[in-house]
Design a protein around this motif. Structure first.
Motif, PDB file in Angstrom:
ATOM      1  N   LEU A   1      46.995  78.893  31.310  1.00 17.45           N
ATOM      2  CA  LEU A   1      47.700  79.378  32.381  1.00 17.45           C
ATOM      3  C   LEU A   1      48.746  80.128  32.394  1.00 17.45           C
ATOM      4  CD1 LEU A   1      47.260  76.301  35.128  1.00 17.45           C
ATOM      5  CD2 LEU A   1      46.070  78.553  35.177  1.00 17.45           C
TER       6      LEU A   1
ATOM      7  N   TRP B   1      41.115  80.668  35.597  1.00 23.38           N
ATOM      8  CA  TRP B   1      42.193  79.811  35.605  1.00 23.38           C
ATOM      9  C   TRP B   1      41.987  78.186  35.805  1.00 23.38           C
ATOM     10  CZ3 TRP B   1      47.335  81.760  37.807  1.00 23.38           C
ATOM     11  CH2 TRP B   1      47.472  83.216  37.937  1.00 23.38           C
ATOM     12  N   ALA B   2      41.475  77.995  36.869  1.00 24.15           N
ATOM     13  CA  ALA B   2      41.086  76.464  37.358  1.00 24.15           C
ATOM     14  C   ALA B   2      40.441  75.849  36.225  1.00 24.15           C
ATOM     15  CB  ALA B   2      40.630  76.404  38.836  1.00 24.15           C
TER      16      ALA B   2
ATOM     17  N   TRP C   1      42.489  69.531  30.938  1.00 20.67           N
ATOM     18  CA  TRP C   1      42.765  68.109  31.354  1.00 20.67           C
ATOM     19  C   TRP C   1      41.954  67.033  31.410  1.00 20.67           C
ATOM     20  CZ3 TRP C   1      46.773  65.901  34.038  1.00 20.67           C
ATOM     21  CH2 TRP C   1      46.540  64.791  34.577  1.00 20.67           C
TER      22      TRP C   1
ATOM     23  N   LEU D   1      36.408  65.915  36.577  1.00 24.23           N
ATOM     24  CA  LEU D   1      36.741  67.387  36.520  1.00 24.23           C
ATOM     25  C   LEU D   1      36.589  67.907  35.281  1.00 24.23           C
ATOM     26  CD1 LEU D   1      40.546  66.468  37.974  1.00 24.23           C
ATOM     27  CD2 LEU D   1      38.605  67.420  39.087  1.00 24.23           C
TER      28      LEU D   1
ATOM     29  N   TRP E   1      41.845  75.283  32.812  1.00 23.84           N
ATOM     30  CA  TRP E   1      42.735  74.128  32.731  1.00 23.84           C
ATOM     31  C   TRP E   1      42.145  72.687  32.923  1.00 23.84           C
ATOM     32  CZ3 TRP E   1      44.660  70.333  36.251  1.00 23.84           C
ATOM     33  CH2 TRP E   1      45.821  69.892  35.639  1.00 23.84           C
ATOM     34  N   LEU E   2      41.021  72.609  33.698  1.00 26.19           N
ATOM     35  CA  LEU E   2      40.275  71.646  34.063  1.00 26.19           C
ATOM     36  C   LEU E   2      39.614  71.261  32.673  1.00 26.19           C
ATOM     37  CD1 LEU E   2      38.775  71.935  37.414  1.00 26.19           C
ATOM     38  CD2 LEU E   2      40.662  70.391  36.845  1.00 26.19           C
TER      39      LEU E   2
ATOM     40  N   TYR F   1      47.346  74.590  29.348  1.00 26.44           N
ATOM     41  CA  TYR F   1      48.502  74.989  29.773  1.00 26.44           C
ATOM     42  C   TYR F   1      48.940  76.286  29.406  1.00 26.44           C
ATOM     43  CZ  TYR F   1      50.392  70.710  32.075  1.00 26.44           C
ATOM     44  OH  TYR F   1      50.504  69.746  32.859  1.00 26.44           O
TER      45      TYR F   1
ATOM     46  N   MET G   1      38.914  82.098  39.376  1.00 24.30           N
ATOM     47  CA  MET G   1      38.287  80.651  39.218  1.00 24.30           C
ATOM     48  C   MET G   1      38.454  80.236  37.707  1.00 24.30           C
ATOM     49  SD  MET G   1      36.678  79.565  41.916  1.00 24.30           S
ATOM     50  CE  MET G   1      36.015  80.051  43.352  1.00 24.30           C
TER      51      MET G   1
ATOM     52  N   LEU H   1      45.001  69.433  26.240  1.00 30.24           N
ATOM     53  CA  LEU H   1      45.966  69.612  27.379  1.00 30.24           C
ATOM     54  C   LEU H   1      46.839  70.793  27.352  1.00 30.24           C
ATOM     55  CD1 LEU H   1      46.414  69.039  30.434  1.00 30.24           C
ATOM     56  CD2 LEU H   1      48.249  67.200  29.644  1.00 30.24           C
TER      57      LEU H   1
END
Lengths: 189, 305
Positions: free
Chosen positions: B134, B111-112, B119, B67, B115-116, B131, B109, B127
């Protein structure tokens, strides 16, 4: 050209199904969430193959957005946060397996066995428009009634969930000159 | 006019060049502010890139490498996919009938991806950065979408080429200043830049950037500049008349305007402090969103009349 399109279709179909299966096989909330996102994106791309550009791209947009937010909620609602550790994505294995296989057999069997009618007429020029009219045309009154209700529900839910509304910030009579900002009270960071 | 495969390659190279210029400009501003010679700032991004290319990748216990790598590579890929619908003069890689929605989908995209990146590192600071992004995205995305809607309504089309053509007489920035400003802010926000860079804030040790090293870090930093560049190009097409201008050919004007907008977006970083995402939410929903909706009302009335 149609051979290439067929290839793209099958590739997307395999990707969407495989990543759908991956949702239940991986051991992390984040991976499950984004495997589902990949599955949805593949379905959105298949809609593009049907020349439904708007609906295809909007599907991709909304699903990625939803999965990004859903990932947070999935991790947040796992008490004591095992979501940050490897964990199984499956509960009630037998029950869910029976349900999933049953639904698949019914839907796939229906799709294969049903006596599909022959095409009548030609496809419309603007598919997005005609699809919109087919969905919304006769249901417009329902939509018009439902949307303010939904909106009111959203607002009411937010008001109920909001720990610090405008009466907290501007005082009981809403007369405070400067609002107490979100960072001033109840700020534990 | 759509271009062939060679044109697509040119677009990718051009995006790279513009992004490098953006990094050099930011380096120059930083050098001048520290009282160093401007030239040391111009070359700083190149030396940093060379350093990162040679740096060995830091490995982290229990990092979600898959990820993480997707997020790291994704920013640059998304910037390239955005440029697909950004016209250069009369040329576009693909003048999609839903180009505006395409651009919007690509910025979602981010956004994801951010965050990835946060993460994947298996690190608390990273992390928190994810957050934060987002949280910030919930504030900037709706105003950005509505700001996009303005030019689409005025042009009566979601095709970027039609939007540019509709500005023959009057650039949209003239009667959509609010939408213009909000969209520019949105570009800065989805690039995790300047006032909207809380996700990579220094108070959390670099946030999403905290654990990135070597070529990964290079890709993310380059991806941010590429996102800013693609966003600036889209601003030009949407609000600043695309390639219209006297004397010089259209593609020159597009480039000149894009670089001017980009310089402003880069400079914002040195002018404004970082905004906390939770504070941004209140302003975005109570002030900015109604302002954009009023702008849309104005546009709608003007179009009907």
């Amino acid at each position: 050209m149609s051979v290439v399109l067929d290839g793209v279709f099958w590739l997307l179909a395999v990707v969407s199904v495989a990543s759908g299966i991956a949702v239940f096989r991986v051991d992390s909330m984040a991976r499950a969430t984004y495997a589902l996102a990949v599955s949805f994106v593949a379905v959105g791309a298949m809609l593009l193959l049907l020349n439904l550009e708007y609906i295809g791209v909007i599907t991709i947009l909304m699903m990625v957005m939803e999965m990004a937010i859903m990932g947070i909620f999935m991790i947040m609602f796992m008490g004591m946060n095992p979501a940050l550790m490897p964990m199984s994505m499956v509960h009630n294995k037998v029950g869910s397996l029976v349900l999933a296989v049953g639904v698949f057999v019914v839907l796939a069997g229906g799709a294969l066995l049903i006596d599909w009618p022959d095409r009548r007429g030609a496809p419309a020029g603007d598919l997005t428009r005609s699809l919109g009219e087919a969905i919304m045309g006769s249901k417009m009154l329902v939509m018009l009634t439902v949307s303010p209700l939904l909106f009111a529900t959203l607002v009411a839910a937010l008001v109920l969930a909001n720990p610090r509304g405008r009466y907290d910030r501007f005082g009981d009579d809403l007369r405070a000159g400067t609002p107490s900002g979100p960072a001033r009270e109840g700020d534990d960071s | 006019m759509q271009v062939g495969p060679l044109g697509a390659l040119t677009a990718a190279v051009l995006l790279g060049v513009v992004a490098v210029l953006a990094a050099a400009f930011d380096g120059t501003l930083g050098a001048r502010l520290q009282g160093r010679r401007a030239f040391s700032g111009v070359t700083a991004p190149l030396w940093e890139a060379a350093r990162l290319l040679r740096q060995r990748r830091r490995t982290i216990v229990a990092a979600d490498s898959l990820l993480w790598r997707i997020g790291v590579v994704g920013l640059l890929v998304v910037a390239l996919l955005k440029v697909v619908v950004v016209p250069l003069g009369w040329w576009t890689v693909a003048d999609l009938s839903i180009g505006m929605v395409w651009f919007n989908a690509m910025d979602v995209m981010v956004w994801a991806l951010v965050w990835l990146i946060g993460w994947g590192a298996n690190s608390a600071h990273a992390l928190i950065g994810g957050y934060r992004f987002l949280g910030q995205a919930l504030s900037y995305e709706l105003p950005l979408m509505f700001a996009l809607t303005g030019p689409a309504i005025a042009a009566g089309s979601l095709r970027v080429g039609d939007v540019v053509a509709a500005q023959q007489d009057l650039w949209f920035v003239v009667w959509m200043p609010v939408a213009f400003l909000v969209f520019c802010a949105g570009v800065v926000a989805f690039s995790v830049w300047g006032p909207f860079g809380a996700a990579a804030g220094e108070d959390i040790a670099g946030g999403v950037l905290a654990e990135l090293s070597g070529v990964d870090r290079l890709l993310v930093l380059a991806g941010r500049y590429a996102l800013l560049s693609a966003g600036a190009g889209f601003v030009v097409a949407l609000f600043l008349g695309g390639g219209s201008g006297p004397l010089a050919p259209a593609w020159v004007w597009t480039l000149v305007k894009t670089l001017a907008v980009l310089a402003a977006l880069i400079g914002v970083r040195r002018l404004l402090p970082v905004v906390r995402p939770d504070r941004l939410a209140e302003v975005a929903w109570i002030v900015v969103l109604p302002a954009v909706l009023l702008q849309l009302l104005l546009v709608g009335v003007m179009v009907v009349l």
